[in-house]
Enzyme design. Structure first.
Site, PDB file in Angstrom:
ATOM      1  N   ASP A 199      -1.344   6.365   6.520  1.00 36.94           N
ATOM      2  CA  ASP A 199      -2.480   5.623   5.978  1.00 36.94           C
ATOM      3  C   ASP A 199      -2.780   4.524   6.995  1.00 36.94           C
ATOM      4  O   ASP A 199      -2.038   3.549   7.111  1.00 36.94           O
ATOM      5  CB  ASP A 199      -2.097   5.022   4.619  1.00 36.94           C
ATOM      6  CG  ASP A 199      -3.171   4.079   4.058  1.00 36.94           C
ATOM      7  OD1 ASP A 199      -4.205   3.871   4.730  1.00 36.94           O
ATOM      8  OD2 ASP A 199      -2.962   3.545   2.946  1.00 36.94           O
ATOM      9  N   LYS A 230     -12.509  -1.462   6.235  1.00 41.00           N
ATOM     10  CA  LYS A 230     -11.704  -2.502   6.876  1.00 41.00           C
ATOM     11  C   LYS A 230     -12.149  -2.718   8.324  1.00 41.00           C
ATOM     12  O   LYS A 230     -12.222  -3.839   8.785  1.00 41.00           O
ATOM     13  CB  LYS A 230     -10.224  -2.132   6.838  1.00 41.00           C
ATOM     14  CG  LYS A 230      -9.697  -1.754   5.456  1.00 41.00           C
ATOM     15  CD  LYS A 230      -9.523  -2.946   4.542  1.00 41.00           C
ATOM     16  CE  LYS A 230      -9.309  -2.576   3.081  1.00 41.00           C
ATOM     17  NZ  LYS A 230      -8.129  -1.753   2.813  1.00 41.00           N
ATOM     18  N   TRP A 249       0.828  -1.217   0.000  1.00 38.91           N
ATOM     19  CA  TRP A 249       0.000   0.000   0.000  1.00 38.91           C
ATOM     20  C   TRP A 249       0.851   1.252   0.000  1.00 38.91           C
ATOM     21  O   TRP A 249       0.544   2.219  -0.717  1.00 38.91           O
ATOM     22  CB  TRP A 249      -0.977  -0.009   1.175  1.00 38.91           C
ATOM     23  CG  TRP A 249      -2.094  -0.987   0.949  1.00 38.91           C
ATOM     24  CD1 TRP A 249      -2.343  -2.120   1.664  1.00 38.91           C
ATOM     25  CD2 TRP A 249      -3.091  -0.943  -0.088  1.00 38.91           C
ATOM     26  NE1 TRP A 249      -3.431  -2.774   1.137  1.00 38.91           N
ATOM     27  CE2 TRP A 249      -3.908  -2.077   0.066  1.00 38.91           C
ATOM     28  CE3 TRP A 249      -3.363  -0.054  -1.130  1.00 38.91           C
ATOM     29  CZ2 TRP A 249      -4.991  -2.355  -0.778  1.00 38.91           C
ATOM     30  CZ3 TRP A 249      -4.440  -0.334  -1.976  1.00 38.91           C
ATOM     31  CH2 TRP A 249      -5.238  -1.467  -1.786  1.00 38.91           C
TER      32      TRP A 249
HETATM   33  C1  PLP Z   1      -7.654  -1.162   1.490  1.00 40.45           C
HETATM   34  C2  PLP Z   1      -6.546  -0.199   1.647  1.00 40.45           C
HETATM   35  C3  PLP Z   1      -6.412   0.911   0.798  1.00 40.45           C
HETATM   36  C4  PLP Z   1      -7.309   1.135  -0.400  1.00 40.45           C
HETATM   37  O1  PLP Z   1      -8.540   1.524  -0.032  1.00 40.45           O
HETATM   38  P1  PLP Z   1      -9.675   1.802  -1.129  1.00 40.45           P
HETATM   39  O2  PLP Z   1     -10.791   2.212  -0.242  1.00 40.45           O
HETATM   40  O3  PLP Z   1      -9.904   0.531  -1.870  1.00 40.45           O
HETATM   41  O4  PLP Z   1      -9.199   2.888  -1.996  1.00 40.45           O
HETATM   42  C5  PLP Z   1      -5.386   1.798   1.035  1.00 40.45           C
HETATM   43  N1  PLP Z   1      -4.519   1.604   2.049  1.00 40.45           N
HETATM   44  C6  PLP Z   1      -4.612   0.547   2.881  1.00 40.45           C
HETATM   45  C7  PLP Z   1      -3.623   0.372   3.974  1.00 40.45           C
HETATM   46  C8  PLP Z   1      -5.622  -0.383   2.701  1.00 40.45           C
HETATM   47  O5  PLP Z   1      -5.724  -1.445   3.527  1.00 40.45           O
END
Ligand code: PLP
Length: 373
Positions: free
Chosen positions: A176, A200, A102
């Site tokens: 993030d 998530k 990511w």
């Molecule tokens: C799932 C995820 C993303 C992407 O998220 P989207 O909502 O699909 O754009 C970005 N960073 C991390 C750490 C993730 O787990």
């Protein structure tokens, strides 16, 4: 009602059953309003009360300081990979710590808007450990430093955020935290901005949370869409355009569930963190002791949320992996398939996963060992 299966999806992921039941009960008529939350004006009194309560409870749970805005946005984690550089970089320098899939994506996307330098990269170790903080190449004049505090695919987590000031770096830290937000507290003294998609650990896909320190807004590049300019969004209290109303409502119920959550003599975020620690320890201990399965991540940075695992050595075949997944489904253990880029298996054990779910998975690992080991 019979027990629901245990759902190990990495995202969109399981939600607390109590929350789903309340959503179902209120679906046609929210609290006597005669409307579903999906059918309400986002500017009406009913939804305003929902959004205000959601924000209040979130601020309370994470002890978000008053000089941080909480923004309810759309676009997910990947859109933030563009929105953050458009808002914070001023077209200048951005340093990114690449600790897995990511953060690698974040670096790539930021290159479209800023001068990006990879401060450290865990690729050589196949992202099974974190690049040591002392080895990071940070530029003095970077607009910000980006890292992914929990790598969902690689299963690598920062258990402590770096103190950039102690490294002689004055740039704000951007994290993030999509896949572990609200699983543990955040040390806001070390963070300038945190973002995460809701799907998530918090609620339905479509809602994205952004926590941004007051002094970092108001510097968006002219190409930044108005709807994604943090200042515009903050000033309109996330109502510049229609926010993801249903997602804000469900997330709000999850926040209330978390505030009331108790475990091991604790309540709220401390309680869920303790249960997350206990679940992760149980699963990693079973994998480490297993003759058949393994987790490859260094012990000091194993994720409490996402646990990738593989069959060991000669056992690691597609046939046996498939047999494991088929057997898991028969036992009502769902969505254990690893990410397509790394294969194997992955158990995502977010806040909503009860201890019993991990116990059931561990029991299955043992049975599988007996059958095939
Ligand atoms: C799932 C995820 C993303 C992407 O998220 P989207 O909502 O699909 O754009 C970005 N960073 C991390 C750490 C993730 O787990």
């Amino acid at each position: 009602m019979s027990q629901r299966p245990f759902n190990f999806s990495a995202g969109p992921a399981a939600l607390p059953e109590e929350v789903l039941q309340q959503v179902a009960a209120e679906m046609l008529n929210w609290q006597g309003s005669g409307m579903s939350v999906m059918e309400m004006s986002h500017r009406g009194a009913e939804f305003t009360s929902i959004a205000e309560a959601s924000e209040r409870d979130l601020r309370d749970l994470l002890q978000v300081p008053s000089n941080f805005h909480i923004l309810f946005m759309q676009g997910g984690g990947l859109a933030e990979n563009a929105i953050v550089p458009m808002n914070l970089s001023r077209g200048g320098k951005v340093d990114v710590v690449v600790s897995g899939s990511w953060s690698k994506k974040s670096a790539q996307e930021a290159r479209r808007y800023a001068d990006v330098s990879v401060a450290a990269d865990g690729a050589a170790g196949r992202y099974t450990s974190l690049p040591p903080v002392g080895s990071w190449q940070l530029r003095k004049d970077a607009a910000y430093v980006h890292l992914c505090s929990n790598e969902t695919i690689d299963g690598v987590e920062f258990h402590e955020l770096p103190d950039l000031k102690a490294l002689g770096c004055d740039a704000p830290l951007v994290i993030d935290c999509s896949s572990h937000q609200l699983s543990r507290p955040i040390d806001w003294s070390r963070v300038g901005l945190a973002f995460g998609g809701a799907q998530k650990n918090i609620g339905p896909a479509g809602l994205t949370l952004v926590f941004v320190r007051e002094d970092l807004i108001g510097h968006a590049m002219s190409i930044c869409p108005s709807a994604f300019d943090f200042k515009t969004v903050a000033e309109a209290k996330s109502m510049y355009n229609t926010p993801p109303t249903f997602g804000i409502y469900v997330a709000g119920l999850v926040f209330k569930w978390l505030k009331a959550f108790s475990y091991a003599g604790k309540t709220g975020l401390a309680a869920i963190e303790q249960r997350n620690i206990d679940k992760a320890q149980l699963l990693y201990a079973a994998l480490d002791a297993s003759p058949l399965f393994e987790n490859r991540v260094a012990t000091d940075c194993r994720s409490r949320m996402n646990v990738p695992f593989y069959l060991r050595g000669a056992f690691n075949t597609d046939t046996l992996t498939q047999a494991f997944l088929t057997g898991a489904k028969e036992r009502q253990l769902l969505q254990l398939k690893g990410h397509k880029s790394v294969g194997g298996m992955r158990a995502s054990i977010y806040n909503a996963m009860p201890l019993e779910g991990v116990q059931a998975l561990v029991a299955y690992l043992k049975d599988f060992e007996t059958q095939y080991g």
